[in-house]
Scaffold this motif. Structure first.
Motif: not given
Length: 284
Positions: A174-192
């Motif tokens: 409750r005291r945190c802001f939550f974010h889940y890093i999804k596994f990168p899609e191919k386009e994002t992975m290519q940028q990485i």
């Protein structure tokens, strides 16, 4: 306590729009940012890049199964004090000489706002997050040995990572802001990949990416290869000058990729993959 500048990503870290929103939401709300995701998706590196981009010092607390919350505040070294008293050391007269400041104390008393990384919080005992609730909420704690209250000069940006090995308490969530890093899609992975290997030949990258995602899609894998393992594999392919043709068979049937030990990290997954390749060849 002033709110630091906004995080807009960095040259060395490909942050999605949602991830940048999450970092800035934590800054605005002045709440800890809880980051979850598969191992190897860049959770720890995020804290490093946020600190660099916002020009803030970074303090890191890497959690182990034996870590206690008290260690992040301070520890009283009674053993050293007893030994020094037996030796007649004058230092024993001041108990402050035997108070070891933890990472939270350092963050609270820093002369400027810092980024505080609490890495892999789910490795610790289930009570660990609850034991930090008050300190992270009120930004203060009491030192019983010296009878002093330590209060934060500036509220740090707290980034907490978890690999989802165990559930975290509701009161903590409750005291945190939550974010889940999804596994990168191919386009994002290519940028990485482009960030790490800007001169990689397109045909090698295309074939390596296809092979990598094919491996990840195999049902029943105990550990799917992550972003960091893809980068390790590409580094090895370049070092060994492996051609794109070596990553595929002539008839597009599955093959065991060269240097697959960078992608598959246990014998069950290797045997599973080899068995699928064998079945694929027999079905020609």
């Amino acid at each position: 306590m002033n709110t630091p500048a906004r995080f807009e990503g960095s040259e060395n870290y490909v942050a999605t729009h949602d991830l940048k929103l999450a970092v800035n939401a934590a800054l605005t709300l002045q709440r800890p940012l809880l980051i979850k995701g598969e191992p190897g998706t860049g959770k720890t590196m995020l804290a490093e890049e946020v600190a660099a981009a916002l020009k803030m010092p970074l303090l890191q607390w890497h959690i182990k199964s034996t870590t206690k919350a008290q260690q992040g505040l301070y520890e009283y070294d009674a053993v050293s004090r007893l030994r020094d008293s037996q030796l007649g050391d004058e230092r024993v007269k001041d108990i402050h000489n035997y108070i070891v400041r933890g990472v939270l104390w350092q963050a609270f008393t820093a002369d400027e706002p810092v980024v505080l990384l609490i890495d892999e919080i789910d490795k610790a005992d289930i009570e660990f997050p609850n034991d930090l609730l008050r300190e992270l909420d009120r930004m203060e704690f009491y030192v019983y040995e010296t009878r002093e209250m330590v209060r934060a000069k500036h509220r740090p940006l707290v980034i907490i990572t978890s690999n989802n090995e165990k559930e975290l308490p509701d009161a903590f969530l409750r005291r945190c802001f939550f974010h889940y890093i999804k596994f990168p899609e191919k386009e994002t992975m290519q940028q990485i990949v482009d960030v790490h290997f800007p001169n990689l030949k397109k045909n090698l990258l295309a074939q390596a990416m296809q092979t990598f995602y094919d491996v990840r899609d195999i049902p029943g894998l105990k550990k799917k290869p992550s972003t960091s393992e893809l980068l390790d594999w590409l580094k090895l392919l370049l070092a060994e000058d492996i051609p794109p043709e070596a990553l595929r068979s002539q008839d597009q049937k599955a093959i065991v990729p060269p240097l697959h030990g960078a992608l598959l990290k246990n014998e069950q997954d290797v045997h599973l993959f080899e068995r699928l390749v064998f079945m694929s060849r027999n079905n020609r």
